[in-house]
Design a protein around this motif. Structure first.
Motif, PDB file in Angstrom:
ATOM      1  N   PRO A 117      50.265  52.377  29.232  1.00  0.00           N
ATOM      2  CA  PRO A 117      51.716  52.401  29.391  1.00  0.00           C
ATOM      3  C   PRO A 117      52.402  52.126  28.063  1.00  0.00           C
ATOM      4  CG  PRO A 117      50.853  50.303  30.148  1.00  0.00           C
ATOM      5  CD  PRO A 117      49.659  51.171  29.806  1.00  0.00           C
ATOM      6  N   ASN A 146      43.298  54.355  18.192  1.00  0.00           N
ATOM      7  CA  ASN A 146      42.601  54.031  19.436  1.00  0.00           C
ATOM      8  C   ASN A 146      41.829  55.282  19.862  1.00  0.00           C
ATOM      9  OD1 ASN A 146      41.738  53.528  22.014  1.00  0.00           O
ATOM     10  ND2 ASN A 146      43.667  52.656  22.741  1.00  0.00           N
ATOM     11  N   THR A 181      37.084  47.581  24.555  1.00  0.00           N
ATOM     12  CA  THR A 181      36.509  47.022  25.792  1.00  0.00           C
ATOM     13  C   THR A 181      35.290  47.802  26.281  1.00  0.00           C
ATOM     14  OG1 THR A 181      38.108  48.330  27.004  1.00  0.00           O
ATOM     15  CG2 THR A 181      38.676  46.032  26.587  1.00  0.00           C
TER      16      THR A 181
END
Ligand code: DHB
Length: 297
Positions: free
Chosen positions: A67, A119, A185
């Motif tokens: 988001p 990212n 992660t």
């Protein structure tokens, strides 16, 4: 590090309190040497429906769905953060194509970002994140294009969800990466035994926190043996000893995320004081002296 000057080796990891100039300011006040924003893309995204976070005994599993308000809106926060912050501002960028990564990076740098962190490792949003970082050919294209578009340092944040993170790091560095951030992660999930169903609306999310620290230390150690650019260690750091472990593995600096969410911004001061005391006690004169020290034979 990679052209940035940091007052200390601790950095706010992407995704935690990284949406506004105000929250980023509170992190620098808490003692961070630099901050990374939440990932921003070309267009606004609502992200996934709730629940987006599941707490486990050893970390958090999250699937927010990237988001963000889109770079058009976010440039206001970048400008404000740039004037208010007394530390380097690193903007985390994602895209659904090479061109999108480059466009967003350019807008971020034009509005004041000191560096970009790509990212290429979000573990669950389709057609971006780890779908880019897990493919060395596409990763190379993205890094080369961004490097050709901006004149600020480019950090590449890698996923541990690959066969060889050292090879991925090498591909990123050959394409021009100025530094590697390791790790994002780890793909994970949690199931509610009462409802008998996955907890997260997206079912699968990314695990962060103490559970992934040994994985992250191993990744940094392997990357250090393969490439020469600075490595930013990230994954499960909650105290100074964790941070020192990453430095010994080969990290030049460390990022802290989940522990900030659980313990608050002053964790940076505590970690830095602990690192200083450790260096003094062991007779080292600087952080640099212990970077990669575990590799000597
Ligand atoms: C999200 C993005 C990430 O890069 C990650 O590691 C975890 C979650 C997200 O916005 O969903």
């Amino acid at each position: 590090m990679a052209g940035l000057r940091l007052a200390n080796p601790t950095i706010l990891a992407s995704g935690i309190l990284g949406y506004s100039a105000e929250t980023l300011g509170s992190i620098v006040e808490g003692g961070a040497g630099a901050v990374v924003t939440k990932s921003v893309g070309l267009k606004p995204r609502n992200g996934y429906a709730n629940p987006t976070i599941a707490q486990t005994s050893c970390g958090l599993i999250n699937a927010m769905g990237l988001p963000n308000p889109g770079i058009g809106e976010f440039v206001k926060e970048i400008r404000e953060a740039k004037t208010a912050l007394n530390a380097p501002l690193i903007v985390s960028v994602y895209g659904f194509s090479t061109e999108e990564y480059a466009k967003v990076s350019k807008k971020a740098v034009d509005s004041g970002a000191d560096a970009i962190e790509l990212n290429v490792s979000c573990p669950h949003v389709k057609e971006t994140g780890s779908e880019i970082g897990q493919n060395p050919k596409i990763l190379k294209e993205v890094v080369e294009k961004v490097k050709a578009t901006v004149d600020k340092p480019v950090f590449v944040k890698l996923s541990p969800n690959v066969t060889s993170i050292a090879e991925t790091a090498e591909a990123a560095v050959k394409a021009g990466a100025d530094a590697i951030t390791a790790i994002n992660t780890v793909k994970a999930m949690a199931i509610d035994t009462e409802t008998t169903m996955p907890i997260l609306s997206n079912k699968i999310g990314g695990l962060s926190g103490p559970a992934i620290k040994p994985i992250a230390v191993r990744c940094v150690y392997e990357i250090y043996e393969q490439v020469k650019v600075p490595i930013v260690g990230c994954g499960g750091i909650t105290n100074w000893r964790d941070a020192v472990e990453f430095l010994l593995a080969g990290a030049t600096a460390v990022q802290i995320g989940t522990a900030v969410a659980l313990k608050g911004p002053n964790i940076f001061k505590a970690v830095n004081q602990g690192i200083d005391a450790y260096l003094k006690r062991k007779g080292f004169r600087s952080v640099e002296e212990i970077v990669g020290l575990s590799h000597r034979s």
